[in-house]
Design a protein around this motif. Structure first.
Motif, PDB file in Angstrom:
ATOM      1  N   GLY A 137       0.803  -1.209   0.000  1.00 28.28           N
ATOM      2  CA  GLY A 137       0.000   0.000   0.000  1.00 28.28           C
ATOM      3  C   GLY A 137       0.836   1.259   0.000  1.00 28.28           C
ATOM      4  N   PRO A 138       0.187   2.394   0.269  1.00 24.59           N
ATOM      5  CA  PRO A 138       0.912   3.672   0.229  1.00 24.59           C
ATOM      6  C   PRO A 138       1.971   3.743   1.318  1.00 24.59           C
ATOM      7  CG  PRO A 138      -1.332   4.000   1.016  1.00 24.59           C
ATOM      8  CD  PRO A 138      -1.224   2.564   0.596  1.00 24.59           C
ATOM      9  N   ALA A 177       0.253   6.975   5.211  1.00 24.68           N
ATOM     10  CA  ALA A 177      -1.204   7.201   5.173  1.00 24.68           C
ATOM     11  C   ALA A 177      -1.479   8.696   5.229  1.00 24.68           C
ATOM     12  CB  ALA A 177      -1.875   6.486   6.336  1.00 24.68           C
TER      13      ALA A 177
END
Length: 126
Positions: A120-121, A124
């Motif tokens: 994921g990124p 956040a």
């Protein structure tokens, strides 16, 4: 609790105790420059920590004070662990937290290797 990276090295930090064998760990790699072990609270399918055997508080401390052979040995150890874990083919994240704003919790330089799944990124968004 995040730490101040300008603090003097504390020989009683958890990673120093792991290096001395006072606290058990699941070793995955060791040489004269580095020790790698599985994180006890993994944040990804693969979550391995790599620490230098020298007394360095943070990446900043290490890059300023370590000898060239220590730096080369540690960086090579991080790469070897990533290759040995099979992370290179699919990709992985390497992270070193520095200081309070970086979220560093142990005052001994350590690199996290995360992988084995899409991560994921990087940060956040708020």
């Amino acid at each position: 609790m995040p730490i101040d990276p300008t603090l003097a090295y504390d020989d009683d930090n958890i990673f120093a105790k792991i290096l001395r064998g006072e606290i058990p760990s699941t070793r995955v790699y060791e040489d004269e420059w580095a020790y790698a072990f599985e994180d006890i609270n993994p944040q990804a399918e693969v979550h391995t920590l790599v620490i230098p055997k020298g007394r360095y508080v943070s990446w900043d401390d290490f890059s300023a004070r370590a000898e060239a052979k220590e730096i080369a040995g540690f960086v090579r150890a991080v790469g070897k662990v990533a290759r040995d874990k099979g992370l290179v083919e699919t990709g992985y994240r390497m992270m070193a937290n520095i200081g309070a704003h970086g979220g560093q919790e142990v005052a001994h330089l350590h690199v996290h290797l995360f992988g084995g799944e899409p991560l994921g990124p990087m940060i956040a968004r708020r």
